[in-house]
Scaffold this motif. Sequence first.
Motif, PDB file in Angstrom:
ATOM      1  N   SER A  53      13.590  -0.823  55.080  1.00  0.00           N
ATOM      2  CA  SER A  53      14.624   0.052  54.534  1.00  0.00           C
ATOM      3  C   SER A  53      15.254   0.915  55.616  1.00  0.00           C
ATOM      4  CB  SER A  53      14.034   0.957  53.441  1.00  0.00           C
ATOM      5  OG  SER A  53      12.969   1.740  53.974  1.00  0.00           O
ATOM      6  N   TYR A  54      14.492   1.216  56.670  1.00  0.00           N
ATOM      7  CA  TYR A  54      15.027   2.027  57.760  1.00  0.00           C
ATOM      8  C   TYR A  54      15.536   1.123  58.879  1.00  0.00           C
ATOM      9  CZ  TYR A  54      10.181   1.215  59.200  1.00  0.00           C
ATOM     10  OH  TYR A  54       8.970   0.636  59.486  1.00  0.00           O
ATOM     11  N   TYR A  55      16.078   1.728  59.934  1.00  0.00           N
ATOM     12  CA  TYR A  55      16.666   0.948  61.031  1.00  0.00           C
ATOM     13  C   TYR A  55      15.625   0.036  61.668  1.00  0.00           C
ATOM     14  CZ  TYR A  55      18.752  -0.250  65.507  1.00  0.00           C
ATOM     15  OH  TYR A  55      19.236  -0.934  66.592  1.00  0.00           O
ATOM     16  N   GLU A  56      15.986  -1.228  61.838  1.00  0.00           N
ATOM     17  CA  GLU A  56      15.112  -2.202  62.493  1.00  0.00           C
ATOM     18  C   GLU A  56      15.977  -2.916  63.518  1.00  0.00           C
ATOM     19  OE1 GLU A  56      12.784  -5.041  63.902  1.00  0.00           O
ATOM     20  OE2 GLU A  56      14.393  -5.816  62.636  1.00  0.00           O
ATOM     21  N   GLN A  57      15.614  -2.788  64.789  1.00  0.00           N
ATOM     22  CA  GLN A  57      16.513  -3.191  65.868  1.00  0.00           C
ATOM     23  C   GLN A  57      16.801  -4.674  65.921  1.00  0.00           C
ATOM     24  OE1 GLN A  57      14.853  -3.380  69.955  1.00  0.00           O
ATOM     25  NE2 GLN A  57      13.142  -2.226  69.128  1.00  0.00           N
ATOM     26  N   GLY A  58      15.991  -5.498  65.268  1.00  0.00           N
ATOM     27  CA  GLY A  58      16.277  -6.926  65.235  1.00  0.00           C
ATOM     28  C   GLY A  58      17.123  -7.341  64.055  1.00  0.00           C
ATOM     29  N   THR A  59      17.317  -6.436  63.093  1.00  0.00           N
ATOM     30  CA  THR A  59      18.031  -6.763  61.863  1.00  0.00           C
ATOM     31  C   THR A  59      19.423  -6.141  61.806  1.00  0.00           C
ATOM     32  OG1 THR A  59      15.910  -6.801  60.692  1.00  0.00           O
ATOM     33  CG2 THR A  59      17.892  -6.728  59.343  1.00  0.00           C
ATOM     34  N   ASP A  60      19.493  -4.841  62.015  1.00  0.00           N
ATOM     35  CA  ASP A  60      20.749  -4.120  61.796  1.00  0.00           C
ATOM     36  C   ASP A  60      21.905  -4.597  62.670  1.00  0.00           C
ATOM     37  OD1 ASP A  60      18.857  -2.810  60.271  1.00  0.00           O
ATOM     38  OD2 ASP A  60      19.815  -0.869  60.482  1.00  0.00           O
ATOM     39  N   PRO A  61      21.692  -4.952  63.959  1.00  0.00           N
ATOM     40  CA  PRO A  61      22.810  -5.487  64.746  1.00  0.00           C
ATOM     41  C   PRO A  61      23.357  -6.800  64.177  1.00  0.00           C
ATOM     42  CG  PRO A  61      21.060  -4.725  66.195  1.00  0.00           C
ATOM     43  CD  PRO A  61      20.500  -4.715  64.810  1.00  0.00           C
ATOM     44  N   TYR A  70       6.590 -12.679  88.206  1.00  0.00           N
ATOM     45  CA  TYR A  70       7.403 -11.999  87.197  1.00  0.00           C
ATOM     46  C   TYR A  70       7.096 -12.596  85.830  1.00  0.00           C
ATOM     47  CZ  TYR A  70      10.254 -16.102  88.408  1.00  0.00           C
ATOM     48  OH  TYR A  70      10.686 -17.381  88.699  1.00  0.00           O
ATOM     49  N   GLU A  71       7.601 -11.910  84.802  1.00  0.00           N
ATOM     50  CA  GLU A  71       7.451 -12.366  83.429  1.00  0.00           C
ATOM     51  C   GLU A  71       8.797 -12.847  82.918  1.00  0.00           C
ATOM     52  OE1 GLU A  71       6.290 -10.320  79.130  1.00  0.00           O
ATOM     53  OE2 GLU A  71       5.096  -9.830  80.916  1.00  0.00           O
ATOM     54  N   VAL A  72       8.774 -13.868  82.062  1.00  0.00           N
ATOM     55  CA  VAL A  72      10.009 -14.378  81.471  1.00  0.00           C
ATOM     56  C   VAL A  72       9.933 -14.223  79.958  1.00  0.00           C
ATOM     57  CG1 VAL A  72      11.524 -16.384  81.142  1.00  0.00           C
ATOM     58  CG2 VAL A  72      10.364 -16.031  83.342  1.00  0.00           C
ATOM     59  N   ARG A  73      10.932 -13.541  79.401  1.00  0.00           N
ATOM     60  CA  ARG A  73      11.058 -13.418  77.955  1.00  0.00           C
ATOM     61  C   ARG A  73      12.091 -14.438  77.479  1.00  0.00           C
ATOM     62  NH1 ARG A  73       9.183  -8.535  75.590  1.00  0.00           N
ATOM     63  NH2 ARG A  73       7.254  -8.038  76.674  1.00  0.00           N
ATOM     64  N   VAL A  74      11.723 -15.246  76.510  1.00  0.00           N
ATOM     65  CA  VAL A  74      12.600 -16.305  76.020  1.00  0.00           C
ATOM     66  C   VAL A  74      12.863 -16.102  74.533  1.00  0.00           C
ATOM     67  CG1 VAL A  74      12.942 -18.798  75.761  1.00  0.00           C
ATOM     68  CG2 VAL A  74      11.593 -17.908  77.696  1.00  0.00           C
ATOM     69  N   GLN A  87      10.966  -8.626  69.154  1.00  0.00           N
ATOM     70  CA  GLN A  87      12.159  -7.858  69.481  1.00  0.00           C
ATOM     71  C   GLN A  87      12.896  -8.524  70.650  1.00  0.00           C
ATOM     72  OE1 GLN A  87      13.114  -5.935  67.411  1.00  0.00           O
ATOM     73  NE2 GLN A  87      11.480  -4.721  66.499  1.00  0.00           N
ATOM     74  N   TYR A  88      14.155  -8.776  70.458  1.00  0.00           N
ATOM     75  CA  TYR A  88      14.961  -9.490  71.449  1.00  0.00           C
ATOM     76  C   TYR A  88      16.090  -8.640  72.027  1.00  0.00           C
ATOM     77  CZ  TYR A  88      18.112  -9.613  67.476  1.00  0.00           C
ATOM     78  OH  TYR A  88      18.912  -9.236  66.435  1.00  0.00           O
ATOM     79  N   LEU A  89      16.324  -7.448  71.475  1.00  0.00           N
ATOM     80  CA  LEU A  89      17.549  -6.707  71.763  1.00  0.00           C
ATOM     81  C   LEU A  89      17.654  -6.262  73.220  1.00  0.00           C
ATOM     82  CD1 LEU A  89      19.970  -6.077  70.010  1.00  0.00           C
ATOM     83  CD2 LEU A  89      19.067  -3.781  69.651  1.00  0.00           C
ATOM     84  N   ALA A  90      16.556  -5.752  73.797  1.00  0.00           N
ATOM     85  CA  ALA A  90      16.627  -5.249  75.177  1.00  0.00           C
ATOM     86  C   ALA A  90      16.963  -6.353  76.177  1.00  0.00           C
ATOM     87  CB  ALA A  90      15.318  -4.550  75.552  1.00  0.00           C
ATOM     88  N   PRO A  91      16.226  -7.491  76.202  1.00  0.00           N
ATOM     89  CA  PRO A  91      16.616  -8.565  77.114  1.00  0.00           C
ATOM     90  C   PRO A  91      18.020  -9.097  76.833  1.00  0.00           C
ATOM     91  CG  PRO A  91      14.396  -8.921  76.283  1.00  0.00           C
ATOM     92  CD  PRO A  91      14.977  -7.800  75.483  1.00  0.00           C
ATOM     93  N   TYR A 102      24.108 -11.416  73.713  1.00  0.00           N
ATOM     94  CA  TYR A 102      24.590 -11.135  72.353  1.00  0.00           C
ATOM     95  C   TYR A 102      23.822 -11.977  71.328  1.00  0.00           C
ATOM     96  CZ  TYR A 102      28.393  -8.766  74.763  1.00  0.00           C
ATOM     97  OH  TYR A 102      29.113  -7.927  75.573  1.00  0.00           O
ATOM     98  N   ILE A 103      22.508 -11.906  71.409  1.00  0.00           N
ATOM     99  CA  ILE A 103      21.677 -12.703  70.516  1.00  0.00           C
ATOM    100  C   ILE A 103      21.880 -12.305  69.058  1.00  0.00           C
ATOM    101  CG2 ILE A 103      19.259 -13.140  69.856  1.00  0.00           C
ATOM    102  CD1 ILE A 103      18.600 -13.190  72.845  1.00  0.00           C
ATOM    103  N   ASP A 104      22.157 -11.035  68.803  1.00  0.00           N
ATOM    104  CA  ASP A 104      22.438 -10.605  67.427  1.00  0.00           C
ATOM    105  C   ASP A 104      23.637 -11.364  66.860  1.00  0.00           C
ATOM    106  OD1 ASP A 104      23.764  -9.279  69.465  1.00  0.00           O
ATOM    107  OD2 ASP A 104      24.081  -7.450  68.323  1.00  0.00           O
TER     108      ASP A 104
END
Length: 324
Positions: A8-16, A212-216, A297-301, A308-310
């Motif tokens: 119900s509150y802001y969720e960074q993977g949903t709202d965008p 290094y680390e890779v986020r996919v 969560q994908y927004l930061a990468p 523009y994954i959203d």
Amino acid sequence: MIVILSFSYYEQGTDPVIDWLLYYKVPFVKICVEDLLTKSHEYNLDVNTGRLSIAGTDITDKIKVIFFRRFYRYLQFENKETLGEISRKIFYESNEELNGLTQFLYKIFEEKIWFPRPEVVNVNKLTITYIASKLGIKTPKSAIINNKNDVVKFHNSCSQGIINKPIGRLSYYTFGRYTYNTYTTKYTEEKIEKLQNSFFPSLFQEAVISQYEVRVFYIDGDFYATAAVSSNKDRNIDIKRSFNTKELRWIPYALPESVKLDITKLMKEIDLVTGSIDLLVDDENNFTFIEVNPVGQYLAPSNQSNYYIDKIIAEWLIKKLQLA
């Protein structure tokens, strides 16, 4: 119609994603678990036929695509009176009632197009590591251990040392002004020596010394990869502890085709159309699979790499709606 199941509150993977659906003027409705409780929504769910009506209108056939994103969570019901253990039991049983309802909703809409399917959202991290290993994908040596002696043996068998991390995904703990989280921790010989002889079952893994680390972010066969490169040679074992530091840089990254094939094979095996995947790359450019989070969560990468994954998720949902 697209249905979004989220908080119900802001969720960074949903709202965008919702912002893009509004931009494209696509019909959708967002439903939260709290909506099942509110008296402002009148609904009727026919258990025999599986038909769902809201405010007297049957919407069962209008629903074509479901964006499933962290929908169910434990609710703290209004507590007008404190009844001690009885109150805790009531809260538990009320949440079990809601859980039964949501599981039935998943069942009656199982033929709809899901992103992702609810039965694989909470797929066990240990199970994924096991399946990845069976598929020939490089993973860290891992063990669930509940005693000091076996930790010592495991440590001796791992040339690069060992780490300890949660088996699942633990939440935050807030006490007054302070909030605490659980991070991946390196276990040195000194730390092992301080262990009790027996303890709660814990996940230990061989440490991976990485460049290094890779986020996919994976979506239906497409890959959006970002390398997290640290300028600090003594960087944190858990990259989350470096997220807001100047030493960490996010760089768009092209995955080798062999790695793409491995990930695709794994995602198909566990029936996931999407997920956020963590990989480590060592000094010899070998890739080690760490984990996949179906609703990570994908927004930061995405923002750092201008992916523009959203927008990509929104367009995937729209495409599936048009084809339904």
